[in-house]
Design a protein around this motif. Structure first.
Motif: not given
Lengths: 174, 196, 204
Positions: B117-129
């Motif tokens: 939610x604060x823009x960490x791309x690695x976190x978005x990718x983690x969610x996809x994972x």
């Protein structure tokens, strides 16, 4: 000094833990259940499979609820809760001035390595959360609060394994 | 007397409103505590930052103590509160897989949502994972279903498993947490700081 | 800094100590151990196979047979009209509506009396009422109802009465175990009981 300055931007961890505990307590008091996160992703998966391949979904126990008519699995408690988490994090990040698109990684690895590791970690967490009937927040944290044996087993297994493998993964972090 | 929703004191769709509001606070607190940074989270495993242990333990103990007192004063009916059932083989395996996922990916699902939610791309990718992981599990569900439901101990409480009184266990847990808090402060002072 | 933490720690320890010395409070749904023990020694929980056969033959609507054996055993042979709740899920909230029906006599049975008695104790502990155990279980059902033995000619008249009832019952139930499986009696009486209080759904 630099370190201190950065750390002080975050809330005192014990205070944050206390507030989080009160939120969890409120969750139990109002709705009779704890907080969670991975269940919301499961709802999304079930919905997606139910929409893309309804026949397959209705033949598999795991996706069944996605194919059945009636209420969408997206209308679930956890989905609303996770939407709240998204907005809550956004508001908090905005106030603290931490809104920024970036890939956070150790200087020893590239952004690409970090992203691959993140996907792998996510996949593992996705699979593990289905075995463990919940993730760190749903199974371990909420489970510990109600003193369920499953909560303690999950917590010990998660942190125990992570410590076990920490040495081999040190390049990713330090 | 709580819980309110399960007894229809608060009805129907208010449950979802409550979920959203509780989520707001959940996300806000996680972010304020620094759980939106994977390197801060991973610190607990290398001894340079114990924020995870502190927040996690404090929250669990606060909620536990609160629930026990609520129960004692009959403000909440604990029999209506959801207790996750214990299937020990799958809980152990799931925990181990998640632990590996934690050290590789650096997040857990809750914190990754907050970090995304604060823009960490690695976190978005983690969610996809996570999405991929749950799908994989779903498509191979038939292989696991027996294992997942093996070793059913029911909604057992940990103090019963250990043969302790509820109050004694609560006291012990608080003591362990306090010892851990002081010990980790001691460790943190002696481990080389990591800039992140 | 340190004083503040010491202060908070002291509060936490104090709360923990209070919790430790608070008397145990049973969940309301559970029976206290002394009452449970007295109930276990009470013999009125037994129902004989003859009583059960009477109830079934007379189409008594106020009882519910509950098979607590394994799925395989239930499929192979079960008493007519019985509901299957395996012993390991007898505590599951899914089955609570069946067990909570005040007006029905809930009769647990297994191959002998042993597993059914366990189910009975577990249910009694949860303060469920009007529950019974089929004495001797399926084994005695087969011995006494399905394959009754003719009493010796010197036996008193009551035994002959009982025997003739059993022979009639045996014909009613189809005389052999195999046929009983195919009997028309509804396997799972689906009785919907509304309940206001439901435990919260969970899962992460």
């Amino acid at each position: 000094m630099e370190e201190n300055k950065q750390a002080s931007k975050y809330m005192n961890p014990y205070l944050a833990g206390f507030i989080l505990g009160l939120v969890l307590l409120a969750s139990f008091y109002f709705t009779g259940r704890g907080l969670g996160a991975s269940g919301a992703v499961k709802s999304v998966v079930v919905t997606t499979v139910g929409t893309v391949a309804p026949e397959f979904a209705s033949s598999t126990l795991f996706f069944e609820s996605g194919a059945s008519e009636g209420e969408s699995p997206l209308k679930s408690w956890l989905v609303f809760e996770v939407l709240g988490v998204l907005l809550g994090g956004l508001i908090s990040g905005a106030f603290a001035g931490r809104l920024k698109l970036k890939v956070e990684h150790s200087p020893k690895i590239s952004s690409k390595t970090r992203l691959i590791a993140a996907v792998l970690g996510g996949i593992l967490f996705g699979i593990g959360s289905q075995f463990g009937r919940g993730c760190t927040s749903g199974a371990a944290l909420s489970g510990m609060a109600v003193l369920s044996t499953a909560g303690f087993i999950s917590m010990l297994a998660i942190f125990g394994t992570a410590f076990l493998f920490a040495y081999f993964m040190r390049k990713l972090w330090i | 007397m709580g819980p309110l929703v399960t007894q229809d004191i608060i009805g129907g769709n208010w449950n979802f409103v409550l979920a959203f509001i509780l989520g707001l606070f959940f996300g806000g607190v996680l972010e304020q505590a620094g759980f939106s940074s994977s390197r801060k989270l991973a610190g607990v495993f290398y001894g340079y930052d114990f924020v995870v242990l502190r927040v996690f333990f404090t929250a669990a103990i606060t909620a536990m103590v609160g629930l026990l007192f609520f129960h004692y004063f009959e403000w909440i009916d604990l029999s209506l509160v959801y207790v996750n059932p214990t299937f020990w083989p799958s809980a152990l395996t799931g925990g181990a897989i998640m632990g590996l996922g934690f050290i590789v990916g650096g997040f857990c699902p809750g914190t990754s949502v907050c970090a995304a939610s604060i823009g960490k791309i690695d976190a978005m990718v983690f969610l996809v994972g996570i999405f991929i992981g749950i799908s994989l599990f779903g498509f191979t569900y038939d292989w696991w279903v027996d294992f997942v439901f093996a070793g059913d101990l029911g909604r057992i409480k940990v103090y019963d498993s250990l043969g302790m009184r509820q109050g004694s266990f609560a006291f012990m847990l608080i003591a362990v947490a306090l010892i851990a808090f002081y010990a980790t402060r001691w460790i943190e002072k002696r481990v080389k700081k990591v800039e992140y | 800094m340190n004083i503040r933490y010491a202060f908070v720690s002291a509060i936490a320890i104090l709360l923990g100590a209070v919790l430790m010395f608070l008397p145990e409070k049973q969940l309301k749904i559970e029976k206290n151990p002394v009452d449970l023990l007295l109930a276990i020694n009470d013999e009125s929980r037994w129902i004989s196979t003859d009583e059960l056969a009477h109830s079934i033959v007379e189409k008594d609507p106020y009882f519910l047979l509950i098979d607590v054996r394994s799925e395989d055993e239930y499929q192979t042979f079960s008493l007519p009209g019985s509901l299957h709740i395996p012993l390991d899920s007898i505590q599951s909230p899914n089955y609570l509506p069946y067990l909570q029906q005040e007006g029905l006599r809930k009769i647990f049975y297994s191959n002998t009396s042993a597993k059914a008695t366990q189910a009975w104790v577990l249910s009694k502990r949860r303060n469920l009422s009007n529950i019974y155990v089929l004495e001797g279980g399926v084994n005695r059902w087969v011995e006494t109802i399905l394959n009754p033995v003719k009493p010796a000619s010197t036996a008193p008249q009551e035994e002959f009465d009982l025997y003739s009832f059993r022979v009639a019952a045996s014909q009613y139930f189809g005389n052999s175990a195999e046929e009983t499986v195919e009997s028309e009696a509804p396997k799972k009486p689906m009785i919907q009981v509304s309940r206001k209080k439901k435990a919260a759904q969970g899962g992460c």
